[in-house]
Write a protein that holds these residues in place. Structure first.
Motif, PDB file in Angstrom:
ATOM      1  N   UNK A  86      20.453  -2.561  -1.964  1.00 38.81           N
ATOM      2  CA  UNK A  86      21.702  -1.955  -1.512  1.00 38.81           C
ATOM      3  C   UNK A  86      21.858  -2.073   0.002  1.00 38.81           C
ATOM      4  N   UNK A  87      20.894  -1.524   0.739  1.00 35.12           N
ATOM      5  CA  UNK A  87      21.031  -1.498   2.201  1.00 35.12           C
ATOM      6  C   UNK A  87      20.911  -2.888   2.826  1.00 35.12           C
ATOM      7  N   UNK A  88      19.929  -3.671   2.400  1.00 27.44           N
ATOM      8  CA  UNK A  88      19.740  -5.006   2.969  1.00 27.44           C
ATOM      9  C   UNK A  88      20.426  -6.102   2.154  1.00 27.44           C
ATOM     10  N   UNK A  89      20.945  -5.735   0.988  1.00 27.88           N
ATOM     11  CA  UNK A  89      21.723  -6.648   0.137  1.00 27.88           C
ATOM     12  C   UNK A  89      20.956  -7.924  -0.221  1.00 27.88           C
ATOM     13  N   UNK A  90      19.666  -7.777  -0.529  1.00 28.14           N
ATOM     14  CA  UNK A  90      18.903  -8.949  -0.958  1.00 28.14           C
ATOM     15  C   UNK A  90      19.234  -9.362  -2.386  1.00 28.14           C
ATOM     16  N   UNK A  91      20.024  -8.539  -3.084  1.00 32.29           N
ATOM     17  CA  UNK A  91      20.375  -8.886  -4.468  1.00 32.29           C
ATOM     18  C   UNK A  91      21.401 -10.004  -4.533  1.00 32.29           C
ATOM     19  N   UNK A  92      21.932 -10.408  -3.383  1.00 30.90           N
ATOM     20  CA  UNK A  92      22.918 -11.488  -3.359  1.00 30.90           C
ATOM     21  C   UNK A  92      22.294 -12.772  -3.927  1.00 30.90           C
ATOM     22  N   UNK A  93      22.935 -13.357  -4.906  1.00 29.53           N
ATOM     23  CA  UNK A  93      22.448 -14.577  -5.524  1.00 29.53           C
ATOM     24  C   UNK A  93      21.732 -14.352  -6.844  1.00 29.53           C
ATOM     25  N   UNK A  94      21.520 -13.079  -7.229  1.00 31.98           N
ATOM     26  CA  UNK A  94      20.892 -12.767  -8.508  1.00 31.98           C
ATOM     27  C   UNK A  94      21.908 -12.023  -9.362  1.00 31.98           C
ATOM     28  N   UNK A  95      22.222 -12.561 -10.535  1.00 32.23           N
ATOM     29  CA  UNK A  95      23.248 -11.970 -11.369  1.00 32.23           C
ATOM     30  C   UNK A  95      22.896 -10.589 -11.900  1.00 32.23           C
ATOM     31  N   UNK A  96      21.646 -10.397 -12.258  1.00 35.75           N
ATOM     32  CA  UNK A  96      21.211  -9.121 -12.825  1.00 35.75           C
ATOM     33  C   UNK A  96      19.981  -8.668 -12.041  1.00 35.75           C
ATOM     34  N   UNK A  97      20.234  -8.019 -10.910  1.00 39.06           N
ATOM     35  CA  UNK A  97      19.165  -7.767  -9.950  1.00 39.06           C
ATOM     36  C   UNK A  97      18.186  -6.695 -10.405  1.00 39.06           C
ATOM     37  N   UNK A  98      18.627  -5.694 -11.146  1.00 42.63           N
ATOM     38  CA  UNK A  98      17.740  -4.586 -11.520  1.00 42.63           C
ATOM     39  C   UNK A  98      16.554  -5.072 -12.355  1.00 42.63           C
ATOM     40  N   UNK A  99      16.761  -5.808 -13.466  1.00 43.98           N
ATOM     41  CA  UNK A  99      15.573  -6.301 -14.190  1.00 43.98           C
ATOM     42  C   UNK A  99      14.780  -7.327 -13.392  1.00 43.98           C
ATOM     43  N   UNK A 100      15.462  -8.078 -12.534  1.00 45.13           N
ATOM     44  CA  UNK A 100      14.776  -9.049 -11.677  1.00 45.13           C
ATOM     45  C   UNK A 100      13.790  -8.325 -10.760  1.00 45.13           C
ATOM     46  N   UNK A 101      14.277  -7.241 -10.124  1.00 47.57           N
ATOM     47  CA  UNK A 101      13.437  -6.460  -9.225  1.00 47.57           C
ATOM     48  C   UNK A 101      12.334  -5.737  -9.986  1.00 47.57           C
ATOM     49  N   UNK A 102      12.685  -5.087 -11.094  1.00 42.23           N
ATOM     50  CA  UNK A 102      11.697  -4.314 -11.855  1.00 42.23           C
ATOM     51  C   UNK A 102      10.591  -5.211 -12.395  1.00 42.23           C
ATOM     52  N   UNK A 221       9.077 -10.525  -4.768  1.00 38.33           N
ATOM     53  CA  UNK A 221       9.212  -9.320  -5.571  1.00 38.33           C
ATOM     54  C   UNK A 221      10.541  -8.635  -5.284  1.00 38.33           C
ATOM     55  N   UNK A 222      10.924  -8.598  -4.023  1.00 33.64           N
ATOM     56  CA  UNK A 222      12.046  -7.777  -3.577  1.00 33.64           C
ATOM     57  C   UNK A 222      13.315  -8.574  -3.313  1.00 33.64           C
ATOM     58  N   UNK A 223      13.250  -9.874  -3.417  1.00 34.58           N
ATOM     59  CA  UNK A 223      14.419 -10.706  -3.106  1.00 34.58           C
ATOM     60  C   UNK A 223      14.338 -11.988  -3.928  1.00 34.58           C
ATOM     61  N   UNK A 224      15.452 -12.711  -4.032  1.00 39.39           N
ATOM     62  CA  UNK A 224      15.460 -13.922  -4.860  1.00 39.39           C
ATOM     63  C   UNK A 224      14.490 -14.974  -4.344  1.00 39.39           C
ATOM     64  N   UNK A 225      13.931 -15.729  -5.235  1.00 35.38           N
ATOM     65  CA  UNK A 225      13.010 -16.787  -4.862  1.00 35.38           C
ATOM     66  C   UNK A 225      13.719 -17.896  -4.094  1.00 35.38           C
ATOM     67  N   UNK A 226      15.050 -17.937  -4.193  1.00 34.55           N
ATOM     68  CA  UNK A 226      15.810 -18.952  -3.457  1.00 34.55           C
ATOM     69  C   UNK A 226      15.702 -18.766  -1.949  1.00 34.55           C
ATOM     70  N   UNK A 227      15.274 -17.589  -1.495  1.00 41.62           N
ATOM     71  CA  UNK A 227      15.057 -17.374  -0.057  1.00 41.62           C
ATOM     72  C   UNK A 227      14.001 -18.321   0.484  1.00 41.62           C
ATOM     73  N   UNK A 228      13.045 -18.679  -0.348  1.00 41.98           N
ATOM     74  CA  UNK A 228      11.997 -19.597   0.093  1.00 41.98           C
ATOM     75  C   UNK A 228      12.546 -21.003   0.262  1.00 41.98           C
ATOM     76  N   UNK A 229      13.306 -21.459  -0.740  1.00 45.10           N
ATOM     77  CA  UNK A 229      13.836 -22.821  -0.675  1.00 45.10           C
ATOM     78  C   UNK A 229      14.848 -22.977   0.443  1.00 45.10           C
ATOM     79  N   UNK A 230      15.467 -21.880   0.862  1.00 45.33           N
ATOM     80  CA  UNK A 230      16.463 -21.947   1.934  1.00 45.33           C
ATOM     81  C   UNK A 230      15.829 -22.034   3.314  1.00 45.33           C
ATOM     82  N   UNK A 231      14.578 -21.571   3.439  1.00 39.60           N
ATOM     83  CA  UNK A 231      13.958 -21.497   4.766  1.00 39.60           C
ATOM     84  C   UNK A 231      12.670 -22.307   4.904  1.00 39.60           C
ATOM     85  N   UNK A 232      12.110 -22.756   3.777  1.00 32.28           N
ATOM     86  CA  UNK A 232      10.856 -23.496   3.828  1.00 32.28           C
ATOM     87  C   UNK A 232      11.027 -24.867   3.186  1.00 32.28           C
ATOM     88  N   UNK A 233      10.236 -25.818   3.661  1.00 31.06           N
ATOM     89  CA  UNK A 233      10.312 -27.180   3.137  1.00 31.06           C
ATOM     90  C   UNK A 233       8.920 -27.801   3.150  1.00 31.06           C
TER      91      UNK A 233
END
Length: 298
Positions: A86-102, A221-233
């Protein structure tokens, strides 16, 4: 003189042969790995009862008892959802963030609790080790068994969350059990690894919470795995995606959720999961076995 002659003329089996015949060994001898494994199997009832006693001792004085094993990851998931979703909005890019996070919180928490308890498997049971003779690997194995039993209840709650948030039951749900089995083997090996290290490096107990916290941030755990592909190569991305906890989390997300972006193809994730289970399971077991004769000394 006659007595000396009788002794010298004795031609029966040697002491070593007699010992071998009756299953006796040299005092302080490290058993071979197959012998050690057979000893562990012989103590399987002790391992089970010791695990049950640890559960009763840790939760017997609480009103909710075993329910805390489920409430703890739920509370953690709720806090992480508010802060990161909610506060940092890391759920952006995940359609169903609650089960993803849990899923990430529950699966990571499974290994985390095993490691945190495993580091004290030897150092926290010195009285038992010095008083009784038994294969010392029984201690980290009992810890793994305790957390495996807790994970069964946690998985039931996780499944309820997944269904409540709209995910359908699919054939991939059959992969839940093998994924948890592989993670359990990995956890057992890791518990033995840190158990031996913690028996001599007593400060490791203080470092483990910080190590696990950094590991959590590197396991998506706390954010989409796509964060890695966006910043690492390149090799950096390959190294992060080979993280064993990321692999086990992704396998569970693949089993429970539809339309979820993974860190790699399912085939690659399963291959890495098997490799990590074999390497850590056998490697941690062999490493702990090598230190068997030194536990409880000093």
């Amino acid at each position: 003189m006659a007595q000396t002659t009788v002794v010298e003329s004795y031609s029966g089996p040697s002491v070593r042969e007699l010992a071998r015949k009756h299953g006796l060994g040299a005092a302080g001898r490290l058993p071979t790995l197959p012998e050690y494994t057979r000893q562990l199997w012989a103590y399987r009832h002790f391992i089970w009862e010791f695990a049950s006693a640890k559960v009763s001792a840790s939760l017997g004085n609480t009103r909710l008892g075993m329910i805390w094993q489920v409430l703890t990851p739920l509370f953690n998931a709720g806090v992480y959802y508010v802060i990161f979703g909610v506060l940092l909005n890391t759920k952006h890019g995940v359609g169903n963030f609650i089960p993803y996070l849990c899923t990430g919180v529950f699966i990571f928490g499974y290994t985390q609790t095993v490691v945190q308890a495993g580091v004290q498997a030897v150092s926290g049971n010195l009285g038992l080790i010095r008083a009784l003779h038994f294969p010392r690997a029984s201690l980290p194995l009992s810890i793994t068994l305790v957390e495996a039993r807790n994970m069964i209840a946690s998985t039931a709650v996780l499944i309820a969350i997944v269904l409540f948030t709209g995910e359908p039951i699919t054939v991939e749900w059959l992969l839940i059990l093998p994924a948890l089995v592989l993670q359990t083997i990995f956890n057992a090996g890791f518990a033995m690894l840190v158990g031996r290290l913690g028996s001599t490096l007593h400060d490791l107990r203080q470092l483990i919470p910080f190590i696990m916290r950094v590991w959590m941030y590197g396991s998506a755990v706390l954010y989409p795995v796509t964060q890695f592909t966006a910043h690492l190569h390149g090799w950096k991305l390959a190294l992060v995606e080979a993280n064993p906890l990321l692999v086990y989390i992704e396998l569970m997300r693949h089993a429970l959720m539809e339309n979820v972006i993974l860190a790699g193809s399912p085939r690659r994730l399963w291959t890495e999961a098997v490799i990590w289970a074999v390497v850590m399971g056998l490697g941690g077991y062999a490493y702990f076995w090598r230190g068997e004769k030194g536990y409880g000394r000093g």
